[in-house]
Design a protein around this motif. Structure first.
Motif, mmCIF file in Angstrom:
data_model
loop_
_atom_site.group_PDB
_atom_site.id
_atom_site.type_symbol
_atom_site.label_atom_id
_atom_site.label_comp_id
_atom_site.label_asym_id
_atom_site.label_seq_id
_atom_site.Cartn_x
_atom_site.Cartn_y
_atom_site.Cartn_z
ATOM 1 N N SER A 77 60.172 80.380 39.695
ATOM 2 C CA SER A 77 60.107 80.209 38.239
ATOM 3 C C SER A 77 59.102 79.132 37.853
ATOM 4 N N GLU A 97 63.502 81.964 48.525
ATOM 5 C CA GLU A 97 63.370 82.902 47.411
ATOM 6 C C GLU A 97 62.209 83.840 47.702
ATOM 7 N N ARG A 99 59.952 87.229 45.797
ATOM 8 C CA ARG A 99 59.703 88.264 44.791
ATOM 9 C C ARG A 99 58.716 89.226 45.433
ATOM 10 N N ASP A 103 56.319 92.550 39.335
ATOM 11 C CA ASP A 103 57.256 92.974 38.292
ATOM 12 C C ASP A 103 58.689 93.093 38.800
ATOM 13 N N SER A 104 58.958 92.573 40.005
ATOM 14 C CA SER A 104 60.305 92.650 40.577
ATOM 15 C C SER A 104 61.110 91.404 40.249
ATOM 16 N N ASP A 105 62.421 91.483 40.460
ATOM 17 C CA ASP A 105 63.289 90.329 40.283
ATOM 18 C C ASP A 105 63.121 89.358 41.453
ATOM 19 N N GLU A 107 64.589 87.362 44.391
ATOM 20 C CA GLU A 107 65.726 87.497 45.297
ATOM 21 C C GLU A 107 65.999 86.160 45.966
#
Length: 270
Positions: A77, A97, A99, A103-105, A107
């Motif tokens: 983030s 973490e 990604r 455009d993915s979340d 994880e």
């Protein structure tokens, strides 16, 4: 961003540069952030982001057909905030973490740290002016750049915590900071995971970083017959490095991206 004259390339960087310019579709690029794309700052929140960085990385992503990823100790983030509006495939908190596509979340690979160590480090930071505790969900960094005299005290508290949770977490030293990360994870495991994704699979990996935490990613890239390129700074001396600092990294990336012009120097605060 300001372009600086690229010094004579060292053999490893020269080989890498010639290869990727000749066939960009054969390569994937993995980039650290602090000390690599950005100059180090007194605190994580006071970094200066060169104007045009997001555009440059967007150009690179298009040039390499999506095979550009960020591998950082920061939360994803925070990486998004730095590179806004651009989002990239990314790993944060040393592999805790992921990604897997822009455009993915995001994880989370492991649970959050126990509250006891977060509170303990916050109390320690409150007692010592200049010390900053930075919880990162599954990991935690404690910065002492503004309080170098506190290093031994910080290390003693962390080692006591690690002794009480034997095998679950690891200590990672960095540039005027210590990080607690889940055992078994690293930037090397992150690079291996991202390199297996469709946009990266079968490509030669290039990892660029500046600190001890990047060594596992260098080893992973080199183990795949790729390149680990080091940035000079507080950890790597000039004679050990491929780049003289973040500005020379950006100049090199502009060359790879085929940027037609160099924008005037401006910066924004994070």
């Amino acid at each position: 961003m300001v372009a600086e004259r690229i010094p004579p390339l060292r053999p490893r960087l020269s080989t890498c540069t010639n290869s990727i310019l000749a066939n960009p579709g054969a390569f994937a690029l993995f980039l650290d952030v602090d000390g690599t794309l950005l100059e180090l700052a007194a605190t994580p929140r006071s970094v200066r982001v060169p104007d045009g960085l997001s555009d440059l990385l967007g150009q690179l992503t298009r040039r390499l057909d999506g095979a550009v990823a960020i591998i950082s100790g920061r939360l994803i983030s925070e990486i998004d905030q730095i590179l806004s509006p651009l989002k990239l495939t990314a790993s944060g908190v040393h592999g805790a973490e992921l990604r897997k596509a822009p455009d993915s979340d995001i994880e989370r690979v492991t649970p959050v740290l126990p509250l006891e160590i977060v509170e303990e480090m916050r109390k320690l930071a409150a007692r010592i002016p200049g010390v900053i505790a930075e919880p990162k969900g599954p990991g935690l960094a404690i910065h002492y750049r503004l309080a170098p005299h506190a290093e031994a005290n910080i290390l003693a508290v962390i080692e006591d915590f690690l002794d009480r949770h034997a095998g679950a977490f690891e200590l990672l030293p960095g540039k005027r900071l210590y990080e607690i990360i889940p055992s078994g994870l690293s930037k090397g495991t992150a690079l291996a995971a991202l390199a297996s994704l469709p946009a990266f699979r079968g490509r030669v990996p290039i990892m660029i970083g500046d600190d001890i935490g990047d060594e596992t990613a260098f080893a992973a890239a080199e183990g795949m017959k790729g390149f680990g390129l080091r940035v000079a700074g507080e950890y790597y001396h000039e004679e050990m490095a491929d780049f003289s600092g973040p500005r020379s990294v950006l100049t090199w990336l502009e060359r790879i991206a085929g940027a037609a012009q160099q924008p005037a120097e401006r910066a924004r605060s994070l």
